[in-house]
Design an enzyme around this catalytic site. Sequence first.
Site, PDB file in Angstrom:
ATOM      1  N   TYR A 165      56.044  31.015  53.038  1.00 54.50           N
ATOM      2  CA  TYR A 165      56.974  31.582  54.011  1.00 54.50           C
ATOM      3  C   TYR A 165      56.464  32.916  54.549  1.00 54.50           C
ATOM      4  O   TYR A 165      55.627  33.580  53.933  1.00 54.50           O
ATOM      5  CB  TYR A 165      58.354  31.810  53.366  1.00 54.50           C
TER       6      TYR A 165
ATOM      7  N   PHE B 118      58.241  41.666  56.896  1.00 54.62           N
ATOM      8  CA  PHE B 118      58.638  42.415  55.702  1.00 54.62           C
ATOM      9  C   PHE B 118      58.249  41.693  54.425  1.00 54.62           C
ATOM     10  O   PHE B 118      58.234  42.289  53.350  1.00 54.62           O
ATOM     11  CB  PHE B 118      60.139  42.744  55.702  1.00 54.62           C
ATOM     12  N   ASP B 119      57.892  40.411  54.512  1.00 55.84           N
ATOM     13  CA  ASP B 119      57.487  39.682  53.319  1.00 55.84           C
ATOM     14  C   ASP B 119      56.784  38.394  53.732  1.00 55.84           C
ATOM     15  O   ASP B 119      57.146  37.767  54.729  1.00 55.84           O
ATOM     16  CB  ASP B 119      58.719  39.332  52.474  1.00 55.84           C
TER      17      ASP B 119
ATOM     18  N   ILE C 168      68.385  34.008  48.968  1.00 54.60           N
ATOM     19  CA  ILE C 168      69.498  34.367  49.859  1.00 54.60           C
ATOM     20  C   ILE C 168      70.224  33.113  50.348  1.00 54.60           C
ATOM     21  O   ILE C 168      69.638  32.036  50.466  1.00 54.60           O
ATOM     22  CB  ILE C 168      69.017  35.217  51.060  1.00 54.60           C
TER      23      ILE C 168
ATOM     24  N   TYR D 295      70.711  40.000  53.152  1.00 54.58           N
ATOM     25  CA  TYR D 295      70.874  41.114  52.216  1.00 54.58           C
ATOM     26  C   TYR D 295      72.043  42.021  52.569  1.00 54.58           C
ATOM     27  O   TYR D 295      72.269  43.031  51.902  1.00 54.58           O
ATOM     28  CB  TYR D 295      69.573  41.919  52.124  1.00 54.58           C
TER      29      TYR D 295
ATOM     30  N   PHE E 140      62.727  33.753  59.336  1.00 55.73           N
ATOM     31  CA  PHE E 140      61.768  33.195  58.390  1.00 55.73           C
ATOM     32  C   PHE E 140      61.122  31.964  58.977  1.00 55.73           C
ATOM     33  O   PHE E 140      61.773  31.178  59.670  1.00 55.73           O
ATOM     34  CB  PHE E 140      62.452  32.762  57.081  1.00 55.73           C
TER      35      PHE E 140
END
Length: 189
Positions: A71, A85-86, A105, A131, A148
């Site tokens: 991802y 961010f990831d 999440i 979040y 995502f």
Amino acid sequence: VQPNNYSTFYDDQRQNWSIMFESEKAAVDFSKQVCIAKCNSSPALDSVLCQDLLPGEGQGVEGGDSLEVAYTGWLFQNNGLGQVFDSNVNKDKLLRLKLGSGKVIKGWEEGMLGMKKGGRRFLIVPPAWAYGAQGVAGRVPPDSTLVFEVEVRRVKLAKECSASDGLSVSSRDSPAPSPVPSSDGFSSD
């Protein structure tokens, strides 16, 4: 999204249309833009927006199934993709998760349902499904909408459940897993 770089859709008169793209990348990029446009045109995003990028093969995943996914996550900024961010795309380890276990999440729990092995999906997740007001220190600001791209690389279906008459019944009509499971419990296919 269809195999071989096709997308099909219905217009407002329920007329069916197909578009063939010159490459997988062009089809994927178009599908992402459709999802972003859907997000930007909705007055308030109160649920997860999902857009398949590649259909994948086999049975759609359900709650209780274990997945390994690659991802990338972006902040949704200025009506489009902001900073990453990831991501685990260029890393050795895939993310392992069990759908419905509450370990990821809520937007992923919802947004990944029905995905198939090899499938890729674009998710736009509102803050309440991500979040929320707390964010993630140093990475996700409070009240952030997240985007995502997730790809299901491996699937392990939930175990068969027993019916009340004592007969073992599978909740799916899928072929039996490989008789020689690999060491991590995922079937070799």
